[in-house]
Write a protein that holds these residues in place. Structure first.
Motif, short mmCIF file in Angstrom:
data_model
loop_
_atom_site.label_atom_id
_atom_site.label_comp_id
_atom_site.label_asym_id
_atom_site.label_seq_id
_atom_site.Cartn_x
_atom_site.Cartn_y
_atom_site.Cartn_z
N CYS A 7 10.19 19.02 9.57
CA CYS A 7 9.49 18.26 10.61
C CYS A 7 8.51 19.16 11.33
O CYS A 7 8.46 20.37 11.09
N MET A 86 8.25 33.37 3.05
CA MET A 86 8.34 31.90 3.06
C MET A 86 9.15 31.42 1.87
O MET A 86 9.89 30.44 1.97
N LYS A 90 12.36 28.97 2.01
CA LYS A 90 12.45 27.69 1.31
C LYS A 90 13.62 27.66 0.34
O LYS A 90 14.23 26.61 0.13
N THR A 109 5.16 20.52 6.99
CA THR A 109 6.15 19.50 6.64
C THR A 109 5.79 18.84 5.30
O THR A 109 6.66 18.61 4.46
P1 AMP Z 1 4.08 21.83 10.50
O1 AMP Z 1 4.54 20.53 9.91
O2 AMP Z 1 2.74 22.26 9.96
O3 AMP Z 1 4.17 21.87 11.98
O4 AMP Z 1 5.09 22.94 9.95
C1 AMP Z 1 6.48 22.71 9.96
C2 AMP Z 1 7.19 23.89 9.37
O5 AMP Z 1 6.72 24.12 8.05
C3 AMP Z 1 6.99 25.20 10.13
O6 AMP Z 1 8.25 25.84 10.25
C4 AMP Z 1 6.09 26.01 9.21
O7 AMP Z 1 6.37 27.39 9.27
C5 AMP Z 1 6.45 25.49 7.86
N1 AMP Z 1 5.38 25.69 6.91
C6 AMP Z 1 4.06 25.73 7.11
N2 AMP Z 1 3.38 25.96 5.97
C7 AMP Z 1 4.32 26.09 5.01
C8 AMP Z 1 4.29 26.39 3.62
N3 AMP Z 1 3.15 26.57 2.96
N4 AMP Z 1 5.48 26.44 2.98
C9 AMP Z 1 6.63 26.25 3.64
N5 AMP Z 1 6.72 25.98 4.92
C10 AMP Z 1 5.59 25.91 5.61
#
Ligand code: AMP
Length: 180
Positions: A7, A86, A90, A109
């Motif tokens: 989210c 990252m 994941k 997300t």
């Molecule tokens: P957001 O939806 O953009 O607010 O991001 C939600 C979560 O996804 C945050 O914890 C980010 O760190 C993570 N996030 C952003 N970009 C990626 C990515 N490329 N791969 C995995 N997670 C990500």
């Protein structure tokens, strides 16, 4: 179940986003599920985690070192994995999960949702993937998916592989009913 929730790291413009993240967190705790998520204190991420903790539930977070200060790592979780990359984050978020839920969020997300959903389509796992479509937030995405099917870039069973709902209890009923 361990339910991984993707989210927004932002709260969104409408207070209903935070309210539904809190409602999901409350229900997860009431129904005895554990939350797995990205470990941040901010936005909808913080809202769902705080609600699970307030309800006496367990929360596992996973966050890369580089994002600990940027996304403000939550210091009150049952367990917080601080990892290097990252990809490691994941791997924990998907490895620990029995099911995946995407609430409203931004590009992070989307990326997380599409990874677990496409990997399911490819047969790398068989865990349910759900989209919480609060107030039609994801309607344009669902229209894009229909377009992919119509224009023959995706099989017609693509949408059938995704649980779509805007009701927290319906969401959890469907995840709990899913064959292990
Ligand atoms: P957001 O939806 O953009 O607010 O991001 C939600 C979560 O996804 C945050 O914890 C980010 O760190 C993570 N996030 C952003 N970009 C990626 C990515 N490329 N791969 C995995 N997670 C990500």
């Amino acid at each position: 179940m361990h339910i991984t929730v993707f989210c927004g790291s932002k709260p969104g413009s409408d207070p209903a986003f935070v309210q539904s993240a809190q409602q999901l967190g409350e229900r997860l705790a009431q129904r005895g599920h554990h939350l797995v998520y990205g470990g941040a204190k901010v936005g909808l991420m913080g809202a769902v985690a705080n609600a699970v903790l307030a309800g006496g539930g367990e929360v596992i977070g996973a966050i890369p070192k580089a994002l600990v200060s940027k996304e403000v790592a939550h210091d009150g979780l049952t367990h917080l994995h601080i990892v290097d990359t990252m990809h490691e984050r994941k791997a924990i978020l998907s490895g620990e999960a029995d099911a995946f839920v995407a609430l409203p969020g931004g590009p992070g997300t989307m990326e997380e949702l599409f990874e677990v959903w496409t990997w399911r389509m490819l047969g790398y796992h068989n865990k349910p993937v759900a989209l919480f479509n609060l107030n039609g937030y994801y309607d344009p995405l669902l229209a894009m998916i229909e377009r992919m099917i119509q224009q023959e870039f995706a099989w017609s069973d693509l949408t059938a592989s995704l649980i779509v709902t805007d009701n927290v209890d319906d969401l959890l009923d469907r995840l709990e009913a899913y064959p292990a």
